[in-house]
Design a protein around this motif. Structure first.
Motif, PDB file in Angstrom:
ATOM      1  N   SER A   1       4.591   8.605   3.795  1.00 39.35           N
ATOM      2  CA  SER A   1       4.474   9.676   2.392  1.00 39.35           C
ATOM      3  C   SER A   1       2.872  10.723   3.042  1.00 39.35           C
ATOM      4  CB  SER A   1       3.198   8.605   1.419  1.00 39.35           C
ATOM      5  OG  SER A   1       4.508   7.361   1.695  1.00 39.35           O
ATOM      6  N   ILE A   2       1.773  10.212   3.746  1.00 42.62           N
ATOM      7  CA  ILE A   2       1.197  11.202   3.920  1.00 42.62           C
ATOM      8  C   ILE A   2       1.734  12.466   4.491  1.00 42.62           C
ATOM      9  CG2 ILE A   2      -1.059  11.804   4.994  1.00 42.62           C
ATOM     10  CD1 ILE A   2      -1.139  10.152   2.588  1.00 42.62           C
TER      11      ILE A   2
ATOM     12  N   TYR B   1       2.017   8.316  -3.051  1.00 43.05           N
ATOM     13  CA  TYR B   1       1.115   7.865  -3.058  1.00 43.05           C
ATOM     14  C   TYR B   1       0.389   7.089  -1.633  1.00 43.05           C
ATOM     15  CZ  TYR B   1       0.782   7.463  -7.960  1.00 43.05           C
ATOM     16  OH  TYR B   1       1.007   8.111  -9.389  1.00 43.05           O
ATOM     17  N   ASP B   2      -0.820   7.297  -1.094  1.00 44.48           N
ATOM     18  CA  ASP B   2      -1.032   7.000  -0.349  1.00 44.48           C
ATOM     19  C   ASP B   2      -0.928   5.384  -0.023  1.00 44.48           C
ATOM     20  OD1 ASP B   2      -3.606   5.037   1.549  1.00 44.48           O
ATOM     21  OD2 ASP B   2      -3.599   6.900   1.930  1.00 44.48           O
ATOM     22  N   SER B   3      -0.339   4.827   1.541  1.00 42.42           N
ATOM     23  CA  SER B   3       0.297   3.418   1.364  1.00 42.42           C
ATOM     24  C   SER B   3      -0.417   2.300   1.200  1.00 42.42           C
ATOM     25  CB  SER B   3       0.708   3.403   3.056  1.00 42.42           C
ATOM     26  OG  SER B   3      -0.650   3.738   3.938  1.00 42.42           O
TER      27      SER B   3
ATOM     28  N   HIS C   1      -0.109   6.830  10.469  1.00 40.07           N
ATOM     29  CA  HIS C   1      -0.074   6.536   9.384  1.00 40.07           C
ATOM     30  C   HIS C   1       0.710   5.319   9.570  1.00 40.07           C
ATOM     31  CE1 HIS C   1      -3.014  10.256   7.997  1.00 40.07           C
ATOM     32  NE2 HIS C   1      -2.189  10.907   8.211  1.00 40.07           N
TER      33      HIS C   1
END
Length: 383
Positions: free
Chosen positions: A77-78, A176-178, A73
């Motif tokens: 974050s994920i 939050y997703d990047s 990723h």
């Protein structure tokens, strides 16, 4: 939702850490909390290097699990989210792969939290090779129920904290997703956690977390795109934090406006960059003006006059200049004018409510700009 099987789940996002991860894992192996009571969840972001070093610690840490992402990723974050999703502790402790804890951190955090603290913040170690603010810890006092404003909780928005897992799950507190928040993802995560927590606790009596500054400045294997080089990256984080503040059922209206002031003051003038430097990073003049106009829209629509007045002085002049439609070149000229020693001319200086301000015209608007942050005590004859 996973049932609680441990007191604490330590979640570490990992990528190509090599030997640097030893410091983190050694500190976890030394924890005074019984090893039956905590687990360590390593979430690897599909490293290109071997995980042999991490595997080695399965013989030293009783409950060590390794989760490998199916794809890289490029951001933590994920992997952190997947670690939280797979955690089985009453609390989740987020660590970075190259940091370490004091030997009694997990036990003390867990016991101090009790049944009602949802976020536990521990003091960062101080020193040349350590990161982390000291603002909430300067008094050295442990606080069970910290005040979000007066106890300077917003000074610490890094992820190195312990969170009650049921709170994270009940309110869907995740990174939050990047693709939406690629920079300062931890700030949005923590603002959400703060906005729903029953109690936020601060432990300031000793060093608990060692946020190590690596000699190669390669902490966390950050992506090369981990910069504010496009307007949406900066605008999204400010907009999302303001939305979290506005939507909170925990804070009253006056607190919300104050929190907006505190946050934008921090974002516009942090320890490592300013909004003007972020504007300069944009790829061309069109992008620079897009960022400025986006910030202006947020300020004008979502901050009242009192909130702007509450912004710390180091940032308030930038908020005012953007609010009143200065473009990038005009912002630079305004900064030059403001920072000039000529600001001491008597007809421009006055004192209002204990503040030294300078009257300045910004696009036809008379503004009283606080300048105490600029003055030298010897210049103004104060002690």
């Amino acid at each position: 939702m996973n049932q609680d099987e441990y007191k604490v789940s330590v979640v570490i996002a990992h990528y190509n850490a090599g030997n640097y991860v030893r410091k983190a894992l050694d500190s976890l192996a030394r924890q005074t909390m019984n090893q039956d009571d905590f687990e360590v969840v390593i979430v690897d972001d599909k490293s290109t290097k071997s995980l042999d070093i991490v595997q080695e610690y399965k013989g030293k840490i009783k409950n060590l699990r390794i989760i490998v992402e199916e794809q890289n990723h490029g951001y933590p974050s994920i992997p952190r989210n997947h670690g939280i999703d797979n955690a089985r502790g009453t609390f989740v402790m987020l660590m970075d792969q190259d940091d370490n804890l004091a030997d009694d951190t997990l036990m003390i955090f867990y016991e101090f939290a009790g049944n009602d603290s949802d976020v536990i913040i521990g003091k960062y170690a101080e020193g040349k090779m350590y990161n982390g603010t000291q603002v909430p810890f300067t008094k050295g006092i442990n606080i069970k129920d910290a005040n979000i404003i007066t106890d300077h909780v917003l000074s610490t928005l890094a992820p190195h904290k312990m969170y009650r897992r049921s709170m994270l799950n009940e309110y869907d507190v995740r990174f939050y997703d990047s693709s939406y928040i690629p920079v300062e993802e931890d700030q949005v995560f923590n603002m959400k956690a703060y906005s729903v927590s029953r109690k936020i606790s601060i432990l300031a009596d000793k060093d608990y977390y060692y946020w190590n500054q690596r000699e190669d400045f390669g902490n966390l294997g950050k992506s090369s795109t981990y910069v504010y080089d496009e307007p949406w990256k900066y605008l999204n984080i400010l907009s999302e934090v303001f939305t979290i503040i506005e939507d909170s059922h925990k804070w009253i209206s006056s607190q919300k406006q104050k929190l907006k002031a505190i946050y934008i003051g921090r974002l516009f003038n942090s320890s490592y960059t300013t909004v003007l430097e972020i504007v300069k990073l944009q790829k061309n003049e069109e992008q620079r003006e897009k960022l400025i106009s986006g910030l202006r829209e947020i300020i004008n629509k979502r901050m009242d006059s009192q909130s702007i007045e509450d912004v710390r002085q180091e940032s308030q002049w930038m908020v005012l200049a953007i609010k009143y439609r200065l473009n990038y070149e005009e912002l630079l000229h305004f900064k030059t004018e403001l920072f000039s020693t000529d600001f001491l001319v008597k007809e421009n200086i006055k004192f209002i409510n204990g503040k030294t301000v300078r009257d300045m015209i910004i696009k036809g608007h008379l503004c009283s700009v606080p300048v105490d942050f600029l003055k030298k005590e010897s210049v103004l004859g104060t002690n």
